[in-house]
Design a protein around this motif. Structure first.
Motif, PDB file in Angstrom:
ATOM      1  N   TYR A  93     -24.800  -8.569  20.738  1.00 54.89           N
ATOM      2  CA  TYR A  93     -24.901 -10.023  20.750  1.00 54.89           C
ATOM      3  C   TYR A  93     -25.226 -10.538  19.351  1.00 54.89           C
ATOM      4  O   TYR A  93     -26.094  -9.997  18.654  1.00 54.89           O
ATOM      5  CB  TYR A  93     -25.969 -10.471  21.736  1.00 54.89           C
ATOM      6  CG  TYR A  93     -25.532 -10.374  23.173  1.00 54.89           C
ATOM      7  CD1 TYR A  93     -25.368  -9.141  23.787  1.00 54.89           C
ATOM      8  CD2 TYR A  93     -25.232 -11.513  23.921  1.00 54.89           C
ATOM      9  CE1 TYR A  93     -24.937  -9.030  25.098  1.00 54.89           C
ATOM     10  CE2 TYR A  93     -24.804 -11.424  25.231  1.00 54.89           C
ATOM     11  CZ  TYR A  93     -24.651 -10.178  25.817  1.00 54.89           C
ATOM     12  OH  TYR A  93     -24.224 -10.088  27.124  1.00 54.89           O
ATOM     13  N   TYR A  94     -24.507 -11.592  18.962  1.00 60.10           N
ATOM     14  CA  TYR A  94     -24.650 -12.199  17.647  1.00 60.10           C
ATOM     15  C   TYR A  94     -24.888 -13.703  17.800  1.00 60.10           C
ATOM     16  O   TYR A  94     -24.428 -14.318  18.757  1.00 60.10           O
ATOM     17  CB  TYR A  94     -23.367 -12.028  16.833  1.00 60.10           C
ATOM     18  CG  TYR A  94     -22.909 -10.618  16.625  1.00 60.10           C
ATOM     19  CD1 TYR A  94     -22.089  -9.982  17.560  1.00 60.10           C
ATOM     20  CD2 TYR A  94     -23.252  -9.915  15.473  1.00 60.10           C
ATOM     21  CE1 TYR A  94     -21.641  -8.681  17.366  1.00 60.10           C
ATOM     22  CE2 TYR A  94     -22.800  -8.618  15.263  1.00 60.10           C
ATOM     23  CZ  TYR A  94     -22.005  -8.016  16.216  1.00 60.10           C
ATOM     24  OH  TYR A  94     -21.554  -6.724  16.018  1.00 60.10           O
ATOM     25  N   CYS A  95     -25.552 -14.278  16.816  1.00 57.62           N
ATOM     26  CA  CYS A  95     -25.642 -15.729  16.749  1.00 57.62           C
ATOM     27  C   CYS A  95     -24.899 -16.194  15.500  1.00 57.62           C
ATOM     28  O   CYS A  95     -24.682 -15.415  14.557  1.00 57.62           O
ATOM     29  CB  CYS A  95     -27.089 -16.189  16.709  1.00 57.62           C
ATOM     30  SG  CYS A  95     -27.998 -15.620  15.251  1.00 57.62           S
ATOM     31  N   ASN A  96     -24.520 -17.449  15.496  1.00 56.54           N
ATOM     32  CA  ASN A  96     -23.911 -18.049  14.322  1.00 56.54           C
ATOM     33  C   ASN A  96     -23.762 -19.543  14.546  1.00 56.54           C
ATOM     34  O   ASN A  96     -24.020 -20.048  15.647  1.00 56.54           O
ATOM     35  CB  ASN A  96     -22.547 -17.426  14.002  1.00 56.54           C
ATOM     36  CG  ASN A  96     -22.305 -17.317  12.501  1.00 56.54           C
ATOM     37  OD1 ASN A  96     -22.600 -18.256  11.756  1.00 56.54           O
ATOM     38  ND2 ASN A  96     -21.785 -16.189  12.053  1.00 56.54           N
ATOM     39  N   ALA A  97     -23.385 -20.224  13.501  1.00 56.67           N
ATOM     40  CA  ALA A  97     -23.219 -21.673  13.546  1.00 56.67           C
ATOM     41  C   ALA A  97     -21.747 -22.000  13.361  1.00 56.67           C
ATOM     42  O   ALA A  97     -21.246 -21.981  12.220  1.00 56.67           O
ATOM     43  CB  ALA A  97     -24.050 -22.333  12.469  1.00 56.67           C
ATOM     44  N   ARG A 105     -12.074 -21.684  13.308  1.00 55.54           N
ATOM     45  CA  ARG A 105     -12.441 -21.478  11.912  1.00 55.54           C
ATOM     46  C   ARG A 105     -13.652 -20.551  11.824  1.00 55.54           C
ATOM     47  O   ARG A 105     -14.446 -20.437  12.757  1.00 55.54           O
ATOM     48  CB  ARG A 105     -12.765 -22.813  11.243  1.00 55.54           C
ATOM     49  CG  ARG A 105     -11.567 -23.719  11.070  1.00 55.54           C
ATOM     50  CD  ARG A 105     -11.980 -25.064  10.496  1.00 55.54           C
ATOM     51  NE  ARG A 105     -12.716 -24.932   9.238  1.00 55.54           N
ATOM     52  CZ  ARG A 105     -13.305 -25.939   8.627  1.00 55.54           C
ATOM     53  NH1 ARG A 105     -13.247 -27.149   9.145  1.00 55.54           N
ATOM     54  NH2 ARG A 105     -13.964 -25.744   7.502  1.00 55.54           N
ATOM     55  N   ASP A 106     -13.785 -19.908  10.681  1.00 57.18           N
ATOM     56  CA  ASP A 106     -14.939 -19.044  10.468  1.00 57.18           C
ATOM     57  C   ASP A 106     -16.223 -19.863  10.568  1.00 57.18           C
ATOM     58  O   ASP A 106     -16.279 -21.010  10.113  1.00 57.18           O
ATOM     59  CB  ASP A 106     -14.870 -18.390   9.091  1.00 57.18           C
ATOM     60  CG  ASP A 106     -13.809 -17.314   9.024  1.00 57.18           C
ATOM     61  OD1 ASP A 106     -13.396 -16.970   7.886  1.00 57.18           O
ATOM     62  OD2 ASP A 106     -13.400 -16.806  10.079  1.00 57.18           O
ATOM     63  N   PRO A 107     -17.279 -19.295  11.150  1.00 56.03           N
ATOM     64  CA  PRO A 107     -18.550 -20.012  11.216  1.00 56.03           C
ATOM     65  C   PRO A 107     -19.199 -20.115   9.849  1.00 56.03           C
ATOM     66  O   PRO A 107     -18.695 -19.562   8.860  1.00 56.03           O
ATOM     67  CB  PRO A 107     -19.383 -19.151  12.168  1.00 56.03           C
ATOM     68  CG  PRO A 107     -18.816 -17.778  12.022  1.00 56.03           C
ATOM     69  CD  PRO A 107     -17.359 -17.967  11.778  1.00 56.03           C
ATOM     70  N   TYR A 108     -20.313 -20.820   9.789  1.00 55.28           N
ATOM     71  CA  TYR A 108     -20.954 -21.104   8.513  1.00 55.28           C
ATOM     72  C   TYR A 108     -21.554 -19.862   7.857  1.00 55.28           C
ATOM     73  O   TYR A 108     -21.599 -19.783   6.636  1.00 55.28           O
ATOM     74  CB  TYR A 108     -22.053 -22.148   8.693  1.00 55.28           C
ATOM     75  CG  TYR A 108     -21.542 -23.565   8.805  1.00 55.28           C
ATOM     76  CD1 TYR A 108     -21.470 -24.211  10.031  1.00 55.28           C
ATOM     77  CD2 TYR A 108     -21.132 -24.258   7.674  1.00 55.28           C
ATOM     78  CE1 TYR A 108     -20.999 -25.502  10.139  1.00 55.28           C
ATOM     79  CE2 TYR A 108     -20.663 -25.556   7.768  1.00 55.28           C
ATOM     80  CZ  TYR A 108     -20.594 -26.181   9.000  1.00 55.28           C
ATOM     81  OH  TYR A 108     -20.130 -27.459   9.091  1.00 55.28           O
TER      82      TYR A 108
END
Length: 121
Positions: A93-97, A105-108
Motif C-alpha cells: 500500500y502506497y500513499c500519494n497526492a 497524470r503522475d502524482p506530485y
C-alpha cells in the motif's frame, strides 16, 4: 519535493483490522487531493481510496464500506483504516497526492517504499 513514509502494514488474519499511516514532509493541505493505492503481485497499482481538500472521500468498489481514508492536517499525516480484511486485500500500500482523483497524470510525489499488508485466510 517532499517525502512519503508509509507504515502500519502487517500480517493479519481475514476479518482483522489495520490502520495505515502516511507521514508527509510537506503540508498536506497544500495539495488538492490525497489517495491510497495498492499493488498486488502481478497486478497494476490501483487507487483504493481518495480524499479531497474538502474532505470528500471516494473508494474503489471492492473496499467501500470496509476502508476509511482520513487526514490530520496538523500532523501532515494520511490514514487508512481497514476493517474486515480479506485475502484479496493483500498488497503493498502506497500513499500519494494525485493532481486530482482519477487523473492519469503522475502524482506530485515520487513513490515511497510502501507498506506490506498480508491477509491470511
Amino acid at each position: 519535493q517532499g517525502q512519503l513514509m508509509e507504515s502500519g502494514g502487517a500480517l493479519v488474519q481475514a476479518g482483522g483490522s489495520l490502520q495505515l499511516s502516511c507521514a508527509v514532509t510537506r503540508a498536506i493541505n497544500r495539495f488538492p487531493a490525497w489517495a491510497w493505492y495498492r499493488e498486488a503481485p502481478g497486478k497494476e497499482r490501483e487507487l483504493v481510496a481518495g480524499i479531497t481538500s474538502n474532505d470528500d472521500t471516494s473508494y474503489t468498489d471492492s473496499v467501500r464500506g470496509r476502508f476509511t481514508i482520513s487526514r490530520d492536517n496538523a500532523k501532515n499525516t494520511l490514514y487508512l483504516q481497514m476493517n474486515g480484511l480479506k485475502p484479496e486485500d493483500t498488497a503493498v500500500y502506497y500513499c500519494n497526492a494525485p493532481v486530482r482523483l482519477g487523473s492519469p497524470r503522475d502524482p506530485y510525489f515520487s513513490w515511497g517504499q510502501g507498506t506490506q499488508v498480508t491477509v491470511s485466510s
